[in-house]
Enzyme design. Structure first.
Site, PDB file in Angstrom:
ATOM      1  N   ASP A 230      11.419  25.689  -6.782  1.00  0.00           N
ATOM      2  CA  ASP A 230      12.391  24.937  -7.562  1.00  0.00           C
ATOM      3  C   ASP A 230      11.667  23.699  -8.083  1.00  0.00           C
ATOM      4  O   ASP A 230      10.636  23.273  -7.546  1.00  0.00           O
ATOM      5  CB  ASP A 230      13.601  24.558  -6.709  1.00  0.00           C
ATOM      6  CG  ASP A 230      14.848  24.331  -7.559  1.00  0.00           C
ATOM      7  OD1 ASP A 230      14.716  24.106  -8.771  1.00  0.00           O
ATOM      8  OD2 ASP A 230      15.963  24.377  -7.000  1.00  0.00           O
ATOM      9  N   CYS A 231      12.187  23.112  -9.135  1.00  0.00           N
ATOM     10  CA  CYS A 231      11.433  22.080  -9.841  1.00  0.00           C
ATOM     11  C   CYS A 231      11.220  20.837  -8.981  1.00  0.00           C
ATOM     12  O   CYS A 231      12.177  20.265  -8.450  1.00  0.00           O
ATOM     13  CB  CYS A 231      12.129  21.752 -11.158  1.00  0.00           C
ATOM     14  SG  CYS A 231      12.104  23.185 -12.254  1.00  0.00           S
TER      15      CYS A 231
END
Length: 780
Positions: free
Chosen positions: A310-311
Site C-alpha cells: 500500500d502506498c
C-alpha cells in the site's frame, strides 16, 4: 462523439414548487483534441535495433524474456523498477511507467496512472462495491469487471490509462463504523470471495481465455486483517491487528474470516497482484512478514504475479511503526519478505543503501523486478505497438457506451435493498401518485452517489432527476448537507403535506465515512432523524425513506414508525443511481437486493472497540461477537434481509440424510470418540447434491437469491450459521425453477478449529434455505 457528464460537486437544483428536469448534462469533446499514444516498450518500428533484444522477442517464453531483460540492467536501473513510478531505460527502449491505476467500480483517476482528458473526459461509474455486492449476482460482478477492463484498455490505447489496476478491495466489513466498508463486498467471506473471483476474472480475462495473458492486471487488497482506518486514537499506520489466541498460533478467525477472500483471489481468480496493508498482524508489518508474503501468497497459494505495498507502507514500517532502526532495514525486511513493488518512492531512495550495507543482495532485487516484468509481459507491454495487438482497436468510442451506462443502471437496480414496505405501499402507480415531495440532503447530489475511488462519470442522474422523469416533483433540501447541524423542518413539512407522496433521501457521504475516517456511531447524522420524523408526520400519503450510505445505520425509529411506509437502502448507487431508484419506486424494476452486512443498533457499538479483532463472542467479557455468523443479539436488519414485490417459496426435492467419510480402519477416530476430523484425506472431493424447487408465488416477475446457510455441530466454537453458497434466479409470475447446489465435503462442510486448521465436524449439520431447515449427518 459527445460525452455526457455533469461538473463535479454536489450541486442541488433550486427549491421550486414543480420541477421538470432533463437528466443529461452534455460536454462535447473539444474539436482540437489530439490523439495520444500508449506507453509501451519494444517499439521496433521506431527503433529497429530493439528487435535484437531477447526481451522484445515475442517468440520466446516469458521467463526467458524476463531473464534477458534483467541481465541487461545495471543495479541503478533495476532499483528504478522497484517503485510505482518506474523509471524507464531509454537505451533499451523502455519508457517510464506508472503502476498505480484504480478501478474499484469504474476506471478512476486516483493514483495518476490513469487520467481523464478532452479525448476521454469520463468513464462509466458503477455503484460502489457494497451495493453491487447486494445484488448477489456473480455474473453481474464479472460483467462489470469486463466493461471496466474494456474501457481501461480503450483509454490505454490513447495514452489515458495504465494496464495495472489496484482493485478490488476484498477486506471483510467487520465493524460497521469502518469508513472503507463501502469499498468491500460485505461481511461474509463466501460473498466476498465470490465477488473477488468474478470481478478479477472480468478485469483480467482475455477473449481467448489464455491464463498467461492479461487484458488488464487486477490486484486484491489490502492483505490482511485490515479494517480500521482512523477511529479515536487508533490509526491504520500504527495499528497492530491481534489475531491470535496464544503464542505461535493463528486462531480460527484469521483463516475463517480474513484470509479466504485473498486465497480465492489467487487460487481461483489467478489474480496478478496482491497488495499488503499498512497495519501489523500480531506485531509484524504485513509488508515485512515473510510468512504472510513468501510463505502464504507465493508458497501456499502460488501467486502468478507481483506483491505491491500500500502506498508509503514501507516508509510507515520505519517512520510510523518504528519497526526498524533505519530506512534501509525497512526496505530490506520488506524485500526479503517477498515484496516486489513499493507504491511511492521510499524503496527507490534506500534500496542502494540496503545493498551497500549487505542487508539485501542484488539477486534479491532481481527477484522482485522479475515478478514485476513478468506481469508486464503478460499484458503485452513488451510486445510492441498495442494497436497491433489484441484490444488495439479499442478507443474513446468504447468508453461510456449506451450499453455500459445501461449496465451501471442495471447494477444499481439489482443492488437496491427494500427493507420495509408496509401494506404494499410500493411500488407507486404514476396514475395514483401525481405529485411527489422529494426531500433531503442526498436528494439531488452527484458526487455522493459514486463514493470513493471514483473517476469522472459519463453523466449523473440524481434521485430527484430520476423521479421527475416519471412524476411531477417538488424539492426541498431540508438540511444544507448530510451533517445536518440545522434543518428547515417547517418548509420541508409544509412541502410534504402538499404532495401525494414523499420520498426522503437521507444518509451519509464521504464527509461521514471514507478512507482515513471511520464513524463514531451508527446514527443518522445531526438532525436528520428529526427531519424524517416530522416530515413523515406532516405527510398525507405514503412516505419512502431512501438511505444513501456505505455502511448500515440505526434507523429503528423509522422501522417502527407507521407513518414511514417504506425504507430503501441504495448504497452509493453510481452515476445512474437516480434512474435506478425511480425504477424501483415506480415498479419498473422489482427489487431483489439483499443486505451484504448486518445493520446493528447504536447500542452495539457503544462499548465495542473497533480495535478488537475477535469475531466470536466472549460472554464473560461482555463481548458480543461480530457479523451474522457469530453475533446473536438484536439487529436493526440482518445480513440477507430484503423484500421483493412478489413472494418466493422453496421446496427441498433432493438431499442426502447421511454422508459417511469411510475412514480407514487405522484412523484414530475408529478407536476413540472424535468431534471432528481433518478436512484432508481420501474423502475430500466427495460431493453432496442439494436440489430445491423455487416458485414465484406472486403476480410480478422477479429475481430471487437462494441462500444456502449451514449450522454446523457445536465444536471449535463454530459459527451460529454461515453462508455456504448462493444463486440468483429470475422467475416470471408463477414460474418455477430447480436450483442445484453441489457441496464439497471438505471445502463447504468444514469449519476452522482453534489452531487454524480446517475440520469436518461429525454429527448433525443443519442446512437452511429461507424458512426450510434440513438435517445432514456426517459420520465416519
Amino acid at each position: 462523439m459527445s460525452y455526457h457528464r455533469q461538473t463535479r460537486g454536489n450541486r442541488a437544483l433550486p427549491s421550486v414548487s414543480t420541477l421538470l428536469l432533463s437528466i443529461l448534462f452534455f460536454i462535447s469533446k473539444p474539436s482540437n483534441a489530439q490523439s495520444s499514444s500508449p506507453v509501451f516498450a519494444c517499439d521496433v518500428i521506431t527503433n529497429p535495433s530493439l528487435a535484437g533484444y531477447g526481451f522484445c522477442n515475442t517468440g520466446l517464453k516469458a521467463e526467458a524474456r524476463v531473464t534477458d531483460l534483467v541481465g541487461r540492467l545495471t543495479l541503478v536501473e533495476k532499483i528504478g523498477f522497484l517503485v510505482s513510478k518506474a523509471t524507464g531505460v531509454s537505451r533499451l527502449g523502455i519508457p517510464d511507467y506508472n503502476w498505480w491505476s484504480e478501478a474499484l467500480h469504474g476506471v478512476s483517476d486516483v493514483g495518476g496512472g490513469s487520467s481523464f482528458t478532452g479525448l476521454v473526459p469520463g468513464a462509466t461509474s458503477f455503484p460502489q462495491v457494497i451495493l453491487t455486492a447486494a445484488s448477489f449476482n456473480v455474473s453481474l460482478f464479472q460483467a462489470i469487471g469486463k466493461v471496466v477492463s474494456t474501457e481501461a484498455r480503450a483509454m490505454y490505447n490513447v495514452g489515458a490509462a495504465g494496464l495495472t489496476f489496484w482493485s478490488p478491495n476484498v477486506n471483510i466489513f467487520r465493524d460497521p463504523r469502518w469508513g472503507r466498508g463501502q469499498e468491500t463486498p460485505g461481511e461474509d467471506p463466501t460473498l466476498v470471495s465470490k465477488y473477488a473471483v468474478a470481478y478479477v476474472k472480468g478485469l483480467q480475462g482475455t477473449d481467448g481465455g489464455d491464463p498467461n495473458r492479461l487484458k488488464v492486471a487486477a490486484c486484491c487488497k489490502h492483505y490482511t486483517a485490515y479494517d480500521v482506518d482512523n477511529w479515536k486514537d487508533v490509526n491504520r499506520y500504527t495499528f497492530n491487528s491481534v489475531v491470535r489466541k496464544r503464542e505461535h498460533l493463528y486462531p480460527y478467525y484469521m483463516d475463517d474470516t480474513f484470509q479466504p477472500p485473498f486465497r480465492s483471489c489467487v487460487v481461483d481468480g489467478n489474480v496478478a497482484s496482491v497488495m499488503c496493508s499498512y497495519n501489523q498482524v500480531n506485531g509484524k508489518p504485513t509488508c515485512a512478514d515473510p510468512d504472510l508474503l513468501s510463505g502464504v501468497i507465493r508458497g501456499q497459494w502460488k501467486l502468478n504475479g507481483y506483491i505491491v505495498s500500500d502506498c508509503d507502507s514501507v516508509e510507515v514500517i520505519y517512520a510510523s511503526q518504528h519497526y526498524t532502526k533505519t530506512p534501509e532495514e525497512a526496505v530490506a525486511k520488506s524485500m526479503l519478505a517477498g515484496l516486489d513493488l513499493n507504491c511511492d518512492h521510499f524503496t527507490g531512495q534506500h534500496a542502494m543503501g540496503a545493498v551497500d550495507a549487505g542487508l539485501v543482495n542484488e539477486s534479491d532485487v532481481d527477484t522482485a523486478i522479475s515478478n514485476n516484468f513478468a506481469t508486464l509481459m503478460r499484458l503485452g507491454f513488451f510486445d510492441g505497438d498495442p494497436k497491433k495487438q489484441p484490444y488495439g482497436n479499442l478507443g474513446p468510442q468504447d468508453v461510456c457506451t449506451a450499453e455500459n451506462q445501461e449496465l451501471a443502471r442495471e447494477a444499481a437496480r439489482q443492488g437496491i435493498v427494500l427493507l420495509k414496505n408496509s401494506d404494499g405501499s410500493l411500488p407507486f402507480s404514476p396514475f395514483a401518485i401525481k405529485t411527489v415531495a422529494v426531500i433531503g440532503p442526498n436528494a439531488n447530489v452527484t458526487d455522493t452517489m459514486i463514493g470513493n475511488y471514483h473517476g469522472i462519470p459519463c453523466k449523473y442522474t440524481t434521485p430527484l432527476q430520476g423521479l421527475v422523469e416519471t412524476v411531477s416533483a417538488t424539492y426541498q433540501k431540508g438540511c444544507p448537507n448530510v451533517a445536518c447541524t440545522e434543518a428547515d423542518i417547517d418548509s420541508a413539512a409544509s412541502l410534504a403535506g402538499s404532495a401525494d407522496a414523499v420520498v426522503l433521501v437521507m444518509g451519509t457521504d464521504l464527509s461521514i465515512e471514507r478512507e482515513d475516517h471511520d464513524r463514531l456511531d451508527l446514527l443518522l447524522p445531526g438532525k436528520q432523524q428529526q427531519l424524517v420524523t416530522e416530515v413523515a408526520n406532516a405527510a398525507k400519503g405514503p412516505v419512502v425513506l431512501v438511505i444513501m450510505s456505505g455502511g448500515g445505520l440505526d434507523v429503528t425509529f423509522a422501522k417502527n414508525d407507521p407513518k414511514i411506509t417504506s425504507i430503501m437502502w441504495v448504497g452509493f448507487p453510481g452515476q445512474a443511481g437516480g434512474l435506478a431508484i425511480a425504477d424501483v419506486i415506480f415498479g419498473r424494476h422489482n427489487p431483489s437486493g439483499r443486505l451484504p452486512m448486518t445493520w446493528y443498533p447504536q447500542s452495539y457499538v457503544e462499548n465495542l472497540p473497533m480495535s478488537n479483532m475477535n469475531m466470536r463472542p466472549d460472554n464473560s467479557a461482555g463481548y458480543p461477537g461480530r457479523s451474522y455468523r457469530f453475533y446473536t443479539g438484536e439487529t436493526v436488519y440482518s445480513f440477507g434481509d430484503g423484500i421483493s414485490y412478489t413472494q418466493f417459496h422453496h421446496r427441498l426435492i433432493r438431499a442426502p440424510g447421511f454422508v459417511s467419510l469411510r475412514l480407514d480402519a487405522s484412523h484414530p477416530c475408529r478407536s476413540s470418540k472424535c468431534l471432528s476430523v481433518d478436512a484432508t484425506g481420501t474423502y475430500c472431493g466427495k460431493t453432496v447434491e442439494v436440489q430445491l424447487k423455487v416458485r414465484n408465488a406472486g403476480i410480478r416477475e422477479g429475481s430471487h437469491t437462494v441462500f444456502l446457510f449451514m449450522t454446523p455441530p457445536a465444536v471449535h466454537r463454530s459459527p451460529v450459521k454461515h453462508l455456504v453458497t448462493f444463486e440468483k434466479v429470475l422467475l416470471g409470475r408463477t414460474e418455477k425453477a430447480v436450483v442445484r447446489f453441489e457441496l464439497d465435503v471438505c471445502k463447504d462442510l468444514s469449519v476452522v478449529d482453534e489452531t487454524g486448521k480446517r475440520k469436518i465436524a461429525l454429527g448433525e449439520h443443519v442446512l437452511h434455505v429461507g424458512s426450510l431447515k434440513y438435517s445432514l449427518y456426517i459420520t465416519i
